[in-house]
Design an enzyme around this catalytic site. Structure first.
Site, PDB file in Angstrom:
ATOM      1  N   GLY A  90       0.721  -1.153  -0.034  1.00 42.65           N
ATOM      2  CA  GLY A  90       0.392   0.112  -0.291  1.00 42.65           C
ATOM      3  C   GLY A  90       0.892   1.179  -0.076  1.00 42.65           C
ATOM      4  N   ASP A 250       0.920 -11.127   6.289  1.00 42.86           N
ATOM      5  CA  ASP A 250       1.324 -10.446   5.262  1.00 42.86           C
ATOM      6  C   ASP A 250       2.978 -10.083   5.616  1.00 42.86           C
ATOM      7  OD1 ASP A 250      -0.843  -9.932   6.844  1.00 42.86           O
ATOM      8  OD2 ASP A 250       0.080  -7.685   6.279  1.00 42.86           O
TER       9      ASP A 250
HETATM   10  P1  AMP Z   1       2.030  -3.776   8.193  1.00 40.73           P
HETATM   11  O1  AMP Z   1       0.728  -4.311   9.416  1.00 40.73           O
HETATM   12  O2  AMP Z   1       2.615  -2.259   8.653  1.00 40.73           O
HETATM   13  O3  AMP Z   1       2.491  -4.619   7.619  1.00 40.73           O
HETATM   14  O4  AMP Z   1       0.701  -3.511   6.372  1.00 40.73           O
HETATM   15  C1  AMP Z   1      -0.419  -3.512   6.581  1.00 40.73           C
HETATM   16  C2  AMP Z   1      -1.031  -3.305   5.259  1.00 40.73           C
HETATM   17  O5  AMP Z   1      -1.482  -1.713   5.092  1.00 40.73           O
HETATM   18  C3  AMP Z   1       0.452  -3.143   4.198  1.00 40.73           C
HETATM   19  O6  AMP Z   1      -0.603  -3.942   2.687  1.00 40.73           O
HETATM   20  C4  AMP Z   1       0.314  -1.942   3.750  1.00 40.73           C
HETATM   21  O7  AMP Z   1       0.810  -1.663   2.429  1.00 40.73           O
HETATM   22  C5  AMP Z   1      -0.534  -1.297   4.462  1.00 40.73           C
HETATM   23  N1  AMP Z   1      -0.457   0.189   4.966  1.00 40.73           N
HETATM   24  C6  AMP Z   1      -0.003   0.625   5.720  1.00 40.73           C
HETATM   25  N2  AMP Z   1       0.421   2.163   5.911  1.00 40.73           N
HETATM   26  C7  AMP Z   1      -0.217   2.223   5.123  1.00 40.73           C
HETATM   27  C8  AMP Z   1       0.083   3.619   4.445  1.00 40.73           C
HETATM   28  N3  AMP Z   1       0.117   4.820   5.103  1.00 40.73           N
HETATM   29  N4  AMP Z   1      -0.987   3.726   3.266  1.00 40.73           N
HETATM   30  C9  AMP Z   1      -1.228   2.561   2.665  1.00 40.73           C
HETATM   31  N5  AMP Z   1      -0.581   1.680   3.200  1.00 40.73           N
HETATM   32  C10 AMP Z   1      -0.790   1.443   4.068  1.00 40.73           C
HETATM   33 MG    MG Z   2       3.275  -5.498   6.472  1.00 36.54          MG
END
Ligand code: AMP
Ligand code: MG
Length: 484
Positions: A90, A250
């Site tokens: 994201g 993920d």
């Molecule tokens: P994480 O738990 O940080 O690995 O993130 C989980 C999901 O949320 C992943 O698909 C990331 O790409 C997305 N994500 C986290 N922060 C953001 C953001 N600020 N903008 C867009 N997508 C995000």
């Molecule tokens: Mg992640």
């Protein structure tokens, strides 16, 4: 090869198009270099020696695309706290894979580099402190000898990101064996197209498990190989007291590296129920639960692979179950060997497990510092000091000493083993937070000092004493935030 000696290939592009989107990072207002990892740059055979900071900032913000890069964002799914969601990068762009002189292949990825089709409601951006946190913790993990993604650079964007307050935006350049996750396979299986899943399996096996050379039951062999690496990784996390914090499917890389550092932290006092992440309300990802969760995640991988394990579903399920169930006993075995090494038990004996459990029970009850206790065992004076006040510990040390030191030669081997296994230094949470606060104010001195100390985590010197000291009550940090 470009002028910075990046030697890009873009093999991910051969996979089915549903697994990624080709797109470029979104340029930022005013990129400024915060930190560049010269050691890693050297290890990768890159050359930034005569490149200005401005140019480095422009490259690692995505404002200028490195020659040879073909940026893309990856699609994947993920079980977030147990619930399946469609995710994807994201806020990340994979620039390409850098091939080193030794023919190693590393993903070069920008994180925080702008929205993508997978952003959902996110802004595609990241804040400075979490990106520096990932830099610190990942580099510490690497120095501890634990498989991990690495951090090449952090650049501020000159733009604010809005979380609870306005924060400085930043982009991290991450280097990893790959970013293929359990969730990538879950996503591929959801396409209900055998070709997509099969090509992902072939690709991942070739990239990370090339010794699986036969096509016969490749999926099952792959599953066992992933189990092996995840067991190793969980044991390594347990060795140093690391808590990942968000072990969603993920965030588990099939390379066996630690990735996606969010609200992660290391134990100070030993408590297997420790949770730092503010969003982990029920302790799903607590320190002691990590191996179980790794196994749970692998069960999701196994489900995704079922159709490739056997065309007959019941047979596929029974083979997959057997594999997933093998995780626990393998973990127990490896954990026991690792804990033996922490206690300097060179040759295994039957009641070692009891001796280990007794120490851990004492540590849990008294809140002893996890890192320092294992270091203190090598220090006879310290042992006496602690034992004076605690009969249970005194009795335990007597039993342990009898077990390890029947002659000077074996005692030396014991101490050597303990020195190699027990770090003197981990990035303690209260120190990391202080360093990040200063960095947000533009003061990078303590960041550089900390990173320097973390490069040699097994070396004991006088200078490191402030980094070894557990937090006072008023310094204690109980929660870490994604704050991302
Ligand atoms: P994480 O738990 O940080 O690995 O993130 C989980 C999901 O949320 C992943 O698909 C990331 O790409 C997305 N994500 C986290 N922060 C953001 C953001 N600020 N903008 C867009 N997508 C995000
Ligand atoms: Mg992640």
């Amino acid at each position: 090869m470009n002028k910075y000696k990046f030697n890009f290939e873009n093999s991910y592009l051969v996979l089915e198009k549903s697994l990624y989107t080709r797109l470029e990072p979104i340029p930022v207002a005013l990129p400024k270099l915060v930190i560049f990892n010269q050691d890693l740059s050297d290890e990768l055979g890159l050359d930034f020696y005569s490149v200005t900071e401005k140019e480095i900032a422009s490259l690692f913000s995505g404002n200028r695309i490195l020659e040879g890069a073909q940026p893309l964002s990856q699609a994947y799914a993920g079980h977030q706290f147990g619930h399946l969601t469609i995710l994807g990068d994201g806020r990340a762009h994979l620039l390409g894979e850098h091939i080193t002189k030794k023919h190693e292949r590393f993903d070069i990825q920008l994180k925080g580099s702008g929205p993508t089709p997978y952003s959902r409601r996110g802004d595609g951006r990241a804040a400075l402190a979490p990106m520096l946190r990932e830099y610190i913790i990942s580099e510490a993990m690497n120095a501890l000898g634990i498989p991990t993604s690495r951090s090449l650079a952090v650049v501020t964007t000159g733009e604010n990101v809005y979380r609870e307050t306005a924060l400085q935006g930043a982009i991290l350049t991450r280097v990893a064996a790959s970013h293929i996750r359990v969730g990538t396979f879950v996503f591929a299986a959801m396409q209900k197209n055998r070709k997509v899943l099969e090509s992902l399996l072939n690709y991942t096996v070739k990239r990370h498990y090339p010794s699986i050379d036969t096509n016969q039951n490749k999926a099952l062999k792959f599953l066992y190989a992933v189990i092996e690496r995840q067991v190793e990784l969980m044991v390594e996390w347990a060795r140093v007291g690391f808590i990942h914090g968000v072990m969603n499917t993920d965030n588990m890389a099939l390379s066996g590296e630690t990735i996606d550092y969010g609200p992660c932290a290391y134990l100070d006092e030993y408590d297997s129920n420790t949770v730092f992440s503010s969003i982990d309300k029920f302790g799903r990802y607590s320190f002691g639960n990590q191996p179980k969760i790794a196994q749970w995640n692998i069960a999701r991988l196994a489900e995704a692979l079922l159709s490739l394990i056997d065309l007959e579903k019941s047979k596929a399920i029974s083979l997959a179950e057997k594999a997933v169930n093998s995780f626990s006993s393998l973990y127990e075995d490896r954990w026991l060997s690792m804990m033996r090494a922490k206690l300097g038990l060179v040759k295994p004996k039957n009641d070692d497990k009891k001796l280990i459990r007794e120490l851990l029970t004492w540590m849990q009850r008294t809140g002893a510092d996890y890192t320092n206790t294992f270091c203190d065992l090598r220090d006879k004076k310290k042992l006496n000091d602690i034992s004076k006040y605690d009969k249970e510990f005194e009795d335990w040390t007597i039993r342990w000493q009898l077990r390890v030191s029947n002659n000077p030669e074996t005692y030396k081997r014991c101490i050597d083993l303990m020195k190699k296994t027990n770090p003197e230094i981990i990035p303690r949470n209260h120190i990391v937070e202080t360093v990040l606060d200063a960095a947000e104010q533009g003061d990078l001195q303590s960041l550089h000092k900390l990173l320097d100390v973390l490069k040699n985590p097994y070396r004991k010197t006088l200078e490191i004493s402030e980094y070894k000291t557990p937090p006072r009550d008023d310094q204690r940090i109980f929660q870490t935030f994604c704050g991302t």
